[in-house]
Design a protein around this motif. Structure first.
Motif, PDB file in Angstrom:
ATOM      1  N   SER A 135     -48.109  17.351  38.093  1.00  0.00           N
ATOM      2  CA  SER A 135     -48.564  15.953  38.135  1.00  0.00           C
ATOM      3  C   SER A 135     -47.860  15.156  37.048  1.00  0.00           C
ATOM      4  N   ILE A 136     -47.760  15.735  35.861  1.00  0.00           N
ATOM      5  CA  ILE A 136     -47.109  15.055  34.743  1.00  0.00           C
ATOM      6  C   ILE A 136     -45.618  14.908  34.995  1.00  0.00           C
ATOM      7  N   VAL A 137     -44.990  15.956  35.558  1.00  0.00           N
ATOM      8  CA  VAL A 137     -43.573  15.870  35.905  1.00  0.00           C
ATOM      9  C   VAL A 137     -43.342  14.691  36.846  1.00  0.00           C
ATOM     10  N   LEU A 138     -44.194  14.576  37.862  1.00  0.00           N
ATOM     11  CA  LEU A 138     -44.069  13.492  38.844  1.00  0.00           C
ATOM     12  C   LEU A 138     -44.227  12.131  38.182  1.00  0.00           C
ATOM     13  N   PHE A 139     -45.234  11.986  37.322  1.00  0.00           N
ATOM     14  CA  PHE A 139     -45.462  10.702  36.661  1.00  0.00           C
ATOM     15  C   PHE A 139     -44.294  10.313  35.760  1.00  0.00           C
ATOM     16  N   ARG A 140     -43.654  11.295  35.148  1.00  0.00           N
ATOM     17  CA  ARG A 140     -42.537  10.996  34.256  1.00  0.00           C
ATOM     18  C   ARG A 140     -41.254  10.674  35.018  1.00  0.00           C
ATOM     19  N   VAL A 141     -41.003  11.387  36.105  1.00  0.00           N
ATOM     20  CA  VAL A 141     -39.746  11.196  36.823  1.00  0.00           C
ATOM     21  C   VAL A 141     -39.748   9.916  37.643  1.00  0.00           C
ATOM     22  N   SER A 142     -40.942   9.397  37.945  1.00  0.00           N
ATOM     23  CA  SER A 142     -41.037   8.154  38.698  1.00  0.00           C
ATOM     24  C   SER A 142     -41.488   7.029  37.776  1.00  0.00           C
ATOM     25  N   PRO A 143     -40.609   6.083  37.437  1.00  0.00           N
ATOM     26  CA  PRO A 143     -40.970   5.012  36.502  1.00  0.00           C
ATOM     27  C   PRO A 143     -42.029   4.071  37.055  1.00  0.00           C
ATOM     28  N   PHE A 144     -42.253   4.111  38.369  1.00  0.00           N
ATOM     29  CA  PHE A 144     -43.233   3.218  38.971  1.00  0.00           C
ATOM     30  C   PHE A 144     -44.641   3.816  38.910  1.00  0.00           C
ATOM     31  N   LEU A 145     -44.734   5.077  38.484  1.00  0.00           N
ATOM     32  CA  LEU A 145     -46.034   5.711  38.271  1.00  0.00           C
ATOM     33  C   LEU A 145     -46.294   5.930  36.784  1.00  0.00           C
ATOM     34  N   THR A 149     -28.521  -0.978  42.610  1.00  0.00           N
ATOM     35  CA  THR A 149     -28.366   0.418  43.029  1.00  0.00           C
ATOM     36  C   THR A 149     -29.364   1.301  42.298  1.00  0.00           C
ATOM     37  N   LEU A 150     -29.559   1.024  41.003  1.00  0.00           N
ATOM     38  CA  LEU A 150     -30.503   1.794  40.201  1.00  0.00           C
ATOM     39  C   LEU A 150     -31.920   1.656  40.737  1.00  0.00           C
ATOM     40  N   LYS A 151     -32.342   0.415  41.009  1.00  0.00           N
ATOM     41  CA  LYS A 151     -33.691   0.186  41.525  1.00  0.00           C
ATOM     42  C   LYS A 151     -33.910   0.919  42.838  1.00  0.00           C
ATOM     43  N   THR A 152     -32.928   0.824  43.738  1.00  0.00           N
ATOM     44  CA  THR A 152     -33.036   1.507  45.030  1.00  0.00           C
ATOM     45  C   THR A 152     -33.157   3.015  44.828  1.00  0.00           C
ATOM     46  N   GLY A 153     -32.318   3.544  43.930  1.00  0.00           N
ATOM     47  CA  GLY A 153     -32.351   4.976  43.653  1.00  0.00           C
ATOM     48  C   GLY A 153     -33.682   5.417  43.073  1.00  0.00           C
ATOM     49  N   LEU A 154     -34.245   4.600  42.165  1.00  0.00           N
ATOM     50  CA  LEU A 154     -35.518   4.946  41.545  1.00  0.00           C
ATOM     51  C   LEU A 154     -36.657   4.929  42.568  1.00  0.00           C
ATOM     52  N   TYR A 155     -36.598   3.969  43.502  1.00  0.00           N
ATOM     53  CA  TYR A 155     -37.607   3.936  44.564  1.00  0.00           C
ATOM     54  C   TYR A 155     -37.528   5.198  45.422  1.00  0.00           C
ATOM     55  N   TRP A 156     -36.305   5.608  45.752  1.00  0.00           N
ATOM     56  CA  TRP A 156     -36.127   6.809  46.556  1.00  0.00           C
ATOM     57  C   TRP A 156     -36.596   8.059  45.810  1.00  0.00           C
ATOM     58  N   ILE A 157     -36.249   8.148  44.538  1.00  0.00           N
ATOM     59  CA  ILE A 157     -36.671   9.296  43.722  1.00  0.00           C
ATOM     60  C   ILE A 157     -38.198   9.362  43.640  1.00  0.00           C
ATOM     61  N   GLY A 158     -38.809   8.191  43.340  1.00  0.00           N
ATOM     62  CA  GLY A 158     -40.263   8.141  43.235  1.00  0.00           C
ATOM     63  C   GLY A 158     -40.950   8.470  44.545  1.00  0.00           C
ATOM     64  N   ILE A 198     -46.083  18.780  27.081  1.00  0.00           N
ATOM     65  CA  ILE A 198     -44.837  18.150  26.633  1.00  0.00           C
ATOM     66  C   ILE A 198     -43.640  18.728  27.376  1.00  0.00           C
ATOM     67  N   THR A 199     -43.725  19.984  27.799  1.00  0.00           N
ATOM     68  CA  THR A 199     -42.644  20.578  28.601  1.00  0.00           C
ATOM     69  C   THR A 199     -42.529  19.856  29.941  1.00  0.00           C
ATOM     70  N   ALA A 200     -43.669  19.621  30.581  1.00  0.00           N
ATOM     71  CA  ALA A 200     -43.680  18.894  31.853  1.00  0.00           C
ATOM     72  C   ALA A 200     -43.149  17.477  31.666  1.00  0.00           C
ATOM     73  N   THR A 201     -43.529  16.862  30.556  1.00  0.00           N
ATOM     74  CA  THR A 201     -43.062  15.504  30.249  1.00  0.00           C
ATOM     75  C   THR A 201     -41.538  15.460  30.160  1.00  0.00           C
ATOM     76  N   MET A 202     -40.952  16.401  29.447  1.00  0.00           N
ATOM     77  CA  MET A 202     -39.508  16.387  29.251  1.00  0.00           C
ATOM     78  C   MET A 202     -38.761  16.777  30.528  1.00  0.00           C
ATOM     79  N   ILE A 203     -39.331  17.684  31.319  1.00  0.00           N
ATOM     80  CA  ILE A 203     -38.703  18.060  32.590  1.00  0.00           C
ATOM     81  C   ILE A 203     -38.616  16.841  33.509  1.00  0.00           C
ATOM     82  N   GLY A 204     -39.618  15.976  33.426  1.00  0.00           N
ATOM     83  CA  GLY A 204     -39.623  14.782  34.260  1.00  0.00           C
ATOM     84  C   GLY A 204     -38.771  13.658  33.703  1.00  0.00           C
TER      85      GLY A 204
END
Length: 229
Positions: free
Chosen positions: A147-157, A200-209, A177-183
């Protein structure tokens, strides 16, 4: 027993001391207050060129300014979490910005976790019911890491409420903190490489999230069914 308790909450004491020191510095040192006010105003404008030039104007203190921005943003969500990361990439380049952004999130997450650690279980029960508390405990125990990995890797969450919650529910700090850094490292890397092309960055971040949420939802659904089966 007393020594053990002090050791357990040493990070919380350090965090509170840091916050109090910054507040005192803000109200007693006019130059620091002016710099923070100027930076805050520029950040709220969202103008990348102004943000970059302002940070460059801080000279050697620019790195500290960006890290401070990341920490403040995670608690006072008034502009996108990826904005200071973009500024870091534009001013300091790819690899340096990855390190700066990751350091900022590391510190902000640790502060959030420390604040949550200081919240007792009785205090949590005043704000949430026993049933909700049990559900949150179950979620952190079984799905907290990813859950933490997901929240960190997606800036919109991403927001530091999850850090406070992890601390409040006494999730293991190393695991947290490990999950935080992995994300956050992949996110900081993507931002560093595409900072010059915002669309391009915004589009990519939406897709990643979006992809992260989809795969995470599928994983939780399958795992939850297995546990009940």
């Amino acid at each position: 027993m007393k020594a053990t308790k002090i050791a357990k909450y040493s990070s919380l004491y350090f965090t509170l001391a840091l916050i109090i020191s910054l507040v005192i510095l803000y109200f007693t040192y006019p130059a620091f207050q002016d710099a923070i006010n100027e930076l805050w105003k520029v950040l709220k404008s969202g103008d990348q060129d102004k943000i970059s030039s302002t940070i460059q104007g801080f000279g050697a203190w620019g790195v500290v300014a960006i890290i401070l921005i990341i920490i403040l943003q995670m608690f006072l969500v008034v502009f996108p979490s990826w904005l200071p990361m973009i500024a870091a990439a534009l001013v300091y380049g790819t690899f340096s910005s990855i390190l700066i952004s990751s350091t900022g999130v590391f510190l902000a997450s640790t502060i959030g976790y420390s604040l949550g650690l200081g919240v007792s279980e009785n205090a949590l029960h005043k704000f949430i019911s026993d049933k909700t508390f049990d559900k949150l405990n179950y979620w952190v125990s079984h799905y907290g890491f990813w859950s933490i990995v997901l929240f960190r890797v997606s800036p919109f969450l991403s927001n530091d409420a999850i850090s406070v919650l992890a601390g409040g529910l006494k999730m293991n700090y190393i695991k947290f903190i490990t999950a935080t850094m992995i994300g956050i490292v992949p996110l900081a890397t993507a931002i560093a490489f595409f900072a010059s092309d915002i669309e391009t960055l915004k589009t990519g971040l939406y897709w990643i999230g979006g992809a992260g949420i989809l795969f995470y939802g599928i994983f939780v659904f399958i795992d939850h069914r297995k546990r009940k089966g």
